[in-house]
Design an enzyme around this catalytic site. Structure first.
Site, PDB file in Angstrom:
ATOM      1  N   GLY A   1      -2.010   6.555   2.432  1.00 46.65           N
ATOM      2  CA  GLY A   1      -1.857   5.838   3.693  1.00 46.65           C
ATOM      3  C   GLY A   1      -1.921   6.778   4.871  1.00 46.65           C
ATOM      4  O   GLY A   1      -2.565   7.829   4.834  1.00 46.65           O
ATOM      5  N   SER A   2      -1.211   6.424   5.926  1.00 46.34           N
ATOM      6  CA  SER A   2      -1.398   7.110   7.215  1.00 46.34           C
ATOM      7  C   SER A   2      -0.895   8.546   7.256  1.00 46.34           C
ATOM      8  O   SER A   2      -1.251   9.285   8.167  1.00 46.34           O
ATOM      9  CB  SER A   2      -0.731   6.300   8.332  1.00 46.34           C
ATOM     10  OG  SER A   2      -1.396   5.057   8.480  1.00 46.34           O
ATOM     11  N   THR A   3      -0.063   8.976   6.285  1.00 46.00           N
ATOM     12  CA  THR A   3       0.309  10.395   6.273  1.00 46.00           C
ATOM     13  C   THR A   3      -0.924  11.263   6.048  1.00 46.00           C
ATOM     14  O   THR A   3      -0.965  12.421   6.448  1.00 46.00           O
ATOM     15  CB  THR A   3       1.350  10.694   5.178  1.00 46.00           C
ATOM     16  OG1 THR A   3       0.849  10.243   3.915  1.00 46.00           O
ATOM     17  CG2 THR A   3       2.669   9.991   5.472  1.00 46.00           C
TER      18      THR A   3
END
Length: 733
Positions: free
Chosen positions: A308-310
C-alpha cells in the site's frame, strides 16, 4: 572279565585324553592364536561408554540480559515392580496426579505396567507431564518420596528423578518468534535457536572406561576421554527495553482491533541493527506445546503483503533522485485513466481535492499523484530499477531461516502493472523486514544495509569474540536526495491539518513517516472489507536513531486506515524508545518552557520538622513518606533542588540510619532507590530497568539483601507490595 575291564578303561581313558587334548588345543587357539580378537571382545564387555553433553550457548540481548540458557531439569520415573511389592499404587497415582496434573488413569497404567511375560517393569518414565520438569515441581515430588521412605522404612519406594538439561527462556514470550525454541528432545525448532544451531550446540564428548562385573571402574583399566566442547554464546542487537515497548504497543492494538496478526520491527537505521521485533499472536517457548500453529508464524520475515501507500516512499525517492519531483507543481487529483485498464485509478477521496501540489498529494496520500510520478514521469524501466535497488524481490539476509524473498513481478509493457506498483499494489509483495530495510536507507543518507540480529559471538573455549560489523549493500540514493525525501515525509506527520501521518506526531521531535492502507486479495480478488493497514517512519529527522514499521493485517474495523490504527502504535514505540536512548527533544523555547513546568523542584527539607517539611511538599503538590519516628528531617531523597514529576514521592528520614525501617519504594527511580539502600546501609540487587514495581527482603549468608524489581515507565502499573513488619513505615502505609 579282566579284558573287558581293561578295554573299558582304555576307552574311557582315551576319551578323557582326547577331551583334554581338544580342550588344551581350544585354549591355545583362544588364548594364543586368537588372543587379540578375544581380548578386544572382553574389553567391549568390560567397557562402559558415556556421552558427555555440552552446554548449549546462551543468547542475550545487547546489554547481556539472558534470553535463552540451559538449566537443570528433572524427569520423573517409577518402578512398577517395587511399587507393587510395597502396595503403593494408589497413593503414588494420587500424588503424581495432584503435582503433575496427569490423568489418574494414565498414571495407573504406567505404575502398573507389565512386560509380555507378566513381570512388572523396573523403570517407566512419566511422560509428557513429568518430562523435564522444573526444580519447584521436582522438590515437591522429592519430598513426597522422602515421606514415603520414612513411612515404609524402605530407601527405594519406586520413584526416581533423572537429572538432565533443558532450554529455558527467562523472559517467557519476549521475542519468541525471533529466538525460537528448543524442544524437550533437544531439537532446535525455529528462530535463532535453529538458524544458529551449529554455533550454539557445541560438540559432544565421550568417556570410555573398563569395569568389573559389578560395574565398578577397574583401577588399572584403560580410560579414553574425549571432552565435550560447550557451545558459543551469542549477544543480539536486541534492546530488551525497546523489545518490551514494541510488544506492549502491539498487544494493546491486538486486543483493541482484533486483527488476524500484527507485526512491528524497530531498527537502528544507521547500522540496521534490529532493536526490537515482534508479532501477535505469539507464544511462550517454555510451554511451546500449549500454542496454536498460527502462533509460531514469524510474519516479520515470512508474510507477504501488498504494502500500500508506505511503498510510495520508494516512488518518491526515485522521483527526487531523478529530478522529476517538484513539490510545488500542480496536478488534478481524483482519478486517472490508464491504458488497458477498464476503470480509472482513484484517490481515497473519489472526487479528489481539485488541483493541488505534489507535496499536498504526498501529505494526503494521493494515488493519482504517485501514478503520475511513477508511471508518467519516471516510466517503467526506471521505476522497476529503483524497486529492485531498494531490495524488493530479494531476501535481506537477516539471520533467520525461512525468510521470504517477496515478489517483484512487474511487466514493464503492461501499463496497469507499472501504475499500480507506483502506489504499492498489484504485482509487488513485500515482507515487513524488506519494507523497514528500504525506508531505513532513506533515513540514513541513501545506504541500503543488511539487517542483522547478531552483535557478538563469544567462544568460551578460546575466549575469542567475533564482532558483527554493519554491512552496506549498495548506495540507492544520494545523501542530498535522501535528505529531501526525509523532509518531505516529515511534513506528512507534522501537518496536523491534512497530513495522513498526523497521529504519529511526537511533540518535540522531528518525525518522518508514511501511512499505508491496502485491500487484501482473497481468492484472487480485492476484498471490499479486509485491509492491511500500516505505518512506517523514523526519528529524529536529520539524525535518526530509530526506524519503526507497524503492519496490521485485517483489523476488525474496515473504515480505519493506517493513520488511525498503526500510526498511534508507531508513536508509542518511538516516543518510549527515544526517551530510553536519551535522545532529547528539539523544541521551540516556548514549548520547552511548558514542558519544564511539568516538573517540580524539591526544596531543602533537612532540619525542618516533619510537619513543616510535609507542608512545603504539599504546597508543591508533592507527596511525602516519613521514615522513622523522629520529629525532625535528617535526610531526604530525592536531594534538594532535584527536578521531579508531580507524582514523585519524597522520602523524609527522621532517625539514625541503624534504626530506620525499610520503606516501600514502589515508584522510585533506580537511582533514588539505590540512594535509599545506601542510606540504610543495606545491600541491594536490582532486576530490570526503570522504576521500582516490587521489593523483597531476604537474608543471604546472614546478610540482609533487598531485591528490587524495576520496569520502564508506563510499562506496568506500579504495585503497592505488602510490607513485612520490617518494611512498614511508622504512621504510614
Amino acid at each position: 572279565m579282566n579284558k573287558r575291564i581293561k578295554l573299558r578303561t582304555l576307552l574311557v581313558g582315551g576319551f578323557i585324553t582326547l577331551f583334554f587334548v581338544v580342550l588344551v588345543g581350544r585354549i591355545y587357539w583362544v588364548q594364543v592364536v586368537k588372543a587379540d580378537f578375544w581380548s578386544e571382545k572382553a574389553r567391549e564387555i568390560w567397557s562402559k561408554s558415556e556421552t558427555l553433553i555440552p552446554v548449549r550457548g546462551t543468547i542475550t540481548d545487547r546489554e547481556g540480559n539472558v534470553l535463552a540458557m540451559d538449566v537443570a531439569a528433572y524427569t520423573v520415573a517409577v518402578n512398577p515392580k517395587v511399587i507393587h511389592d510395597l502396595h503403593l499404587e494408589d497413593v503414588i497415582v494420587s500424588k503424581l496426579h495432584q503435582v503433575l496434573g496427569k490423568p489418574e488413569s494414565e498414571l495407573r497404567a504406567i505404575v502398573t505396567a507389565k512386560k509380555k511375560n507378566g513381570e512388572y517393569y523396573v523403570k517407566r518414565e512419566v511422560r509428557p507431564e513429568g518430562w523435564k520438569i522444573d526444580k519447584p515441581l521436582r522438590d515437591r515430588i522429592e519430598q513426597f518420596r522422602k515421606d514415603l521412605s520414612e513411612q515404609t522404612d524402605k530407601s527405594d519406594v519406586g520413584i526416581y528423578m533423572d537429572e538432565q538439561n533443558k532450554r529455558y527462556y527467562p523472559k517467557d514470550d519476549m521475542a519468541s518468534h525471533l529466538i525460537g525454541y528448543v524442544d524437550k528432545e533437544g531439537n532446535p525448532v525455529m528462530g535463532l535457536e535453529a538458524s544458529l544451531n551449529d554455533v550454539l550446540k557445541g560438540k559432544e564428548g565421550q568417556i570410555v572406561y573398563e569395569r568389573d562385573g559389578n560395574g565398578v571402574i577397574l583401577p588399572n583399566g584403560t580410560v579414553k576421554f574425549n571432552p565435550s566442547i560447550d557451545g558459543k554464546n551469542v549477544k543480539l542487537t536486541i534492546d530488551s527495553d525497546i523489545q518490551h515497548y514494541v510488544e506492549d504497543a502491539i498487544k494493546e492494538a491486538y486486543v483493541k482491533y482484533k486483527p488476524k496478526s500484527i507485526t512491528a520491527i524497530a531498527v537502528d537505521p544507521q547500522t540496521m541493527e534490529v532493536l526490537g521485533m515482534a508479532n501477535m499472536p505469539d507464544f511462550n517457548p517454555n510451554e511451546y506445546w500449549k500454542a496454536q500453529p498460527a502462533d509460531f508464524y514469524n510474519s516479520a520475515t515470512k508474510a507477504l503483503y501488498e504494502p500500500g501507500s508506505t511503498f510510495k516512499i520508494v516512488t518518491l525517492s526515485a522521483a527526487v533522485q531523478e529530478g522529476v519531483f517538484n513539490p510545488n507543481e500542480k496536478y488534478m487529483s481524483g482519478s486517472i485513466k490508464i491504458p488497458g485498464r477498464v476503470t480509472p485509478i482513484r484517490d481515497i477521496k473519489r472526487e479528489g481535492w481539485g488541483e493541488i501540489s505534489y507535496l499536498d498529494g504526498l501529505k494526503r496520500s494521493s494515488n493519482v499523484a504517485f501514478v503520475k510520478l511513477g508511471y508518467e514521469k519516471l516510466g517503467a524501466d526506471r521505476l522497476i530499477n529503483y524497486i529492485k535497488n531498494f531490495g524488493f524481490g530479494q531476501k535481506t539476509g537477516i539471520e533467520l531461516q525461512g525468510e521470504s524473498s517477496g515478489v517483484e513481478n512487474i511487466n514493464p509493457s503492461i501499463a496497469n502493472d507499472v501504475a499500480t506498483a507506483s502506489f504499492g499494489q498489484g504485482n509487488v509483495l513485500v515482507t515487513p523486514i524488506q519494507q523497514v530495510t528500504a525506508v531505513a536507507a532513506v533515513a540514513n543518507g541513501g545506504k541500503l544495509m543488511q539487517p542483522h540480529l547478531i552483535k557478538e559471538i563469544d567462544d568460551p573455549v578460546t575466549k575469542k569474540t567475533e564482532v558483527i560489523q554493519p554491512k552496506v549493500i549498495r548506495q540507492v540514493l544520494s545523501e542530498q536526495s535522501a535528505k529531501k525525501v526525509s523532509e518531505y515525509l516529515e511534513q506528512v506527520v507534522s501537518d496536523q491539518e491534512i497530513g495522513t501521518g498526523k497521529n504519529a506526531y511526537i511533540e518535540g521531535y522531528r518525525v518522518a513517516g508514511k501511512t499505508g492502507t491496502a485491500q487484501k486479495v482473497i481468492d484472487g480478488k480485492y476484498s471490499s472489507d479486509q485491509y492491511v493497514v500500516s505505518f512506517i517512519g523514523f526519528a529524529p529527522v536529520g539524525n535518526p536513531k530509530i526506524a519503526v514499521y507497524v503492519v496490521v493485517d485485517a483489523p476488525d474495523n474496515k473504515y480505519l486506515g493506517g493513520g488511525a490504527v498503526a500510526a498511534p502504535v508507531f508513536r508509542k514505540i518511538v516516543l518510549q524508545s527515544l526517551r530510553h536512548m536519551g535522545v532529547n527533544p528539539t523544541l521551540p523555547d516556548t514549548v520547552l518552557t511548558q514542558q519544564q513546568e511539568k516538573t517540580v523542584s524539591v526544596p531543602n527539607l533537612t532540619e525542618l520538622t516533619t510537619d513543616q517539611a510535609e507542608a512545603q511538599l504539599k504546597a508543591r503538590s508533592l507527596s511525602s513518606v516519613v521514615v522513622g519516628t523522629g520529629k525532625k528531617v535528617l535526610e531526604q531523597i530525592p536531594k534538594a533542588i532535584s527536578a521531579v514529576s508531580p507524582d514523585q514521592r519524597v522520602y523524609l528520614f527522621t532517625e539514625d540510619r541503624s534504626k530506620l525501617p525499610i520503606p516501600n519504594m514502589s515508584g522510585l527511580s533506580m537511582r533514588d532507590a539505590l540512594e535509599v539502600c545506601s542510606l540504610l546501609q543495606i545491600r541491594c540487587v536490582t532486576e530490570g530497568q526503570g522504576f521500582v514495581i516490587s521489593q523483597t527482603l531476604a537474608k543471604q549468608n546472614g546478610e540482609k539483601v533487598l531485591k528490587l524489581v524495576l520496569a520502564p515507565p508506563n510499562s506496568a502499573q506500579i504495585a503497592e507490595p505488602q510490607a513485612t513488619a520490617e518494611q512498614r513505615i511508622n504512621g504510614g502505609g
